[in-house]
Write a protein that holds these residues in place. Structure first.
Motif, mmCIF file in Angstrom:
data_model
loop_
_atom_site.group_PDB
_atom_site.id
_atom_site.type_symbol
_atom_site.label_atom_id
_atom_site.label_comp_id
_atom_site.label_asym_id
_atom_site.label_seq_id
_atom_site.Cartn_x
_atom_site.Cartn_y
_atom_site.Cartn_z
ATOM 1 N N SER A 176 0.792 -1.292 -0.130
ATOM 2 C CA SER A 176 -0.131 -0.103 0.163
ATOM 3 C C SER A 176 0.884 1.421 -0.044
ATOM 4 O O SER A 176 1.501 1.641 1.091
ATOM 5 C CB SER A 176 -0.854 -0.032 1.442
ATOM 6 N N TYR A 177 1.073 1.659 -1.248
ATOM 7 C CA TYR A 177 1.879 3.062 -1.207
ATOM 8 C C TYR A 177 1.172 4.266 -1.046
ATOM 9 O O TYR A 177 -0.046 4.395 -1.487
ATOM 10 C CB TYR A 177 2.698 3.002 -2.764
ATOM 11 N N ARG A 178 1.610 5.075 -0.579
ATOM 12 C CA ARG A 178 0.879 6.270 -0.142
ATOM 13 C C ARG A 178 0.524 7.371 -1.212
ATOM 14 O O ARG A 178 -0.338 8.122 -1.037
ATOM 15 C CB ARG A 178 2.020 7.240 1.096
ATOM 16 N N GLU A 179 1.174 7.237 -2.417
ATOM 17 C CA GLU A 179 0.958 7.762 -3.639
ATOM 18 C C GLU A 179 -0.493 7.660 -3.940
ATOM 19 O O GLU A 179 -1.097 8.119 -4.952
ATOM 20 C CB GLU A 179 1.684 7.563 -4.668
ATOM 21 N N ASP A 181 -3.348 6.804 -2.058
ATOM 22 C CA ASP A 181 -4.273 7.238 -0.986
ATOM 23 C C ASP A 181 -5.259 8.321 -1.392
ATOM 24 O O ASP A 181 -4.944 9.155 -2.425
ATOM 25 C CB ASP A 181 -3.359 7.977 0.265
ATOM 26 N N THR A 182 -6.461 8.146 -1.099
ATOM 27 C CA THR A 182 -7.394 9.039 -1.359
ATOM 28 C C THR A 182 -8.537 9.261 -0.411
ATOM 29 O O THR A 182 -8.291 8.767 0.642
ATOM 30 C CB THR A 182 -8.008 8.457 -2.841
ATOM 31 N N HIS A 184 -11.103 7.894 0.212
ATOM 32 C CA HIS A 184 -11.507 6.808 0.525
ATOM 33 C C HIS A 184 -10.565 5.810 1.486
ATOM 34 O O HIS A 184 -10.855 4.523 1.769
ATOM 35 C CB HIS A 184 -11.877 5.781 -0.703
ATOM 36 N N GLY A 185 -9.286 6.389 1.508
ATOM 37 C CA GLY A 185 -8.318 5.550 2.351
ATOM 38 C C GLY A 185 -7.240 5.217 1.499
ATOM 39 O O GLY A 185 -7.114 5.427 0.325
ATOM 40 N N PRO A 186 -6.439 3.989 2.165
ATOM 41 C CA PRO A 186 -5.570 3.590 1.368
ATOM 42 C C PRO A 186 -5.768 2.525 0.319
ATOM 43 O O PRO A 186 -7.235 1.919 0.502
ATOM 44 C CB PRO A 186 -4.572 2.792 2.330
ATOM 45 N N VAL A 225 -1.487 1.423 8.297
ATOM 46 C CA VAL A 225 -2.777 1.782 7.305
ATOM 47 C C VAL A 225 -3.963 1.288 8.093
ATOM 48 O O VAL A 225 -3.762 0.228 8.967
ATOM 49 C CB VAL A 225 -2.712 0.634 5.904
ATOM 50 N N ASP A 227 -8.363 0.995 8.435
ATOM 51 C CA ASP A 227 -9.696 0.564 7.346
ATOM 52 C C ASP A 227 -9.366 -0.861 7.100
ATOM 53 O O ASP A 227 -9.448 -1.379 5.794
ATOM 54 C CB ASP A 227 -9.830 1.679 6.340
ATOM 55 N N HIS A 274 -10.951 3.219 -7.018
ATOM 56 C CA HIS A 274 -10.631 3.840 -5.457
ATOM 57 C C HIS A 274 -10.657 5.399 -5.602
ATOM 58 O O HIS A 274 -10.568 6.202 -4.334
ATOM 59 C CB HIS A 274 -9.554 2.966 -5.121
#
Length: 309
Positions: A176-179, A181-182, A184-186, A225, A227, A274
């Motif tokens: 799960s890369y931070r780029e 993220d929205t 809606h979460g990771p 992360v 959720d 996403h």
């Protein structure tokens, strides 16, 4: 948070490969070791946490792939009182890393292994502790429970931190890369890299961790992360989709390339749904290495599965 410090190991690119320092009452434990090149960052993390190298009691490895464990031998040289906890299947590779190095060279090439991981040195046998399923690391009274979690690798453990109600997941809870993220979460994808991926075991390991109702997961790729129930379901769906893709191309020419191309479309489609606004090219660029390794790993699994009676 909860005395957990994230260390960017410097492997790959920024915010790509994490290790952790857990601090409890003036004592420390590292989760994973990064590469040999990462060791100065670990020593800096000790200072930043107001500790000394002698205050670190443990280095706990989620598994012995080199981005997680390649620096363990060099790091242990700087930690006079620390012991190394590792899955029983991985212990011998820390004591004698020659087979580990050869395996990585077969996947990445010898030159790339030297460049990316540095000199991989052994850990003295007397400092290695086999963390069998249910082994508890006692960090100044803080319980770090090691669970056997195959699926990504047979030498994989996830570490449940009772204090934080969170897992250090290595690679079993995906990437799960931070780029990505929205609002809606990771965003998460599985990692099926060579050579021990097994979808049934991956499902079982995810389910086992979720049985603890964790509040968060600390991933190697990358960081904390939340959720987690949604992410677990996303991983289950993608594992099944990836297995189906592999099955469709099992007998096709250039099957690995075909599988990789479909994996790319799977991840891009899910990322856009996403809410990720990056272009297809940008998403594939960030996931390029993972797509290639996931295709290689699932082909190895496919061949193994078809050989079984």
């Amino acid at each position: 948070m909860h005395g957990i410090h994230t260390i960017d190991t410097g492997f790959g690119r920024p915010s790509f490969d994490a290790a952790y320092l857990v601090v409890e009452r003036g004592r420390g434990a590292f989760i994973d070791s990064g590469t040999t090149h990462s060791v100065p960052r670990f020593l800096d993390a000790i200072k930043a946490a107001d500790l000394r190298p002698g205050d670190v009691d443990w280095v706990i490895l989620t598994h012995v792939h080199l981005d997680h464990a390649g620096g363990a031998g060099e790091l242990m040289k700087h930690l006079p009182h620390a012991r190394l906890a590792v899955h029983p299947r991985g212990a011998r590779h820390m004591i004698d890393p020659s087979v580990l190095i050869a395996g990585a060279a077969a996947v990445y090439g010898e030159q790339a292994v030297r460049r990316d991981y540095g000199e991989i040195v052994p850990v003295p046998k007397e400092r290695v502790v086999e963390a069998s399923d249910g082994f508890v690391v006692d960090l100044a009274g803080r319980a770090l429970l090691c669970l056997d979690t195959p699926g990504h690798a047979k030498h994989h453990i996830a570490i449940h931190d009772e204090r934080a109600n969170a897992f250090f997941t290595g690679d079993i809870f995906g990437l799960s890369y931070r780029e990505f993220d929205t609002a809606h979460g990771p965003f998460v994808i599985p990692t099926t890299s060579p050579v021990q991926f097994d979808p049934d075991e991956a499902h079982a390991s995810i389910d086992r961790m979720m049985g603890y109702e964790p509040e968060a997961m600390y991933l190697t790729h990358y960081d904390r992360v939340e959720d987690v129930a949604r992410l677990a379901n996303d991983l289950r769906e993608q594992i099944d989709a990836m297995v189906a893709i592999a099955g469709r191309h099992a007998g096709a020419p250039e099957r690995e390339l075909r599988i990789a191309n479909e994996f790319a479309e799977l991840y891009v489609g899910r990322a856009h749904r996403h809410g990720v606004t990056l272009s297809r090219e940008e998403i594939v660029g960030l996931l390029k290495i993972d797509i290639r390794l996931n295709a290689q790993g699932i082909v190895v699994w496919l061949d193994r599965a078809t050989r079984q009676p």
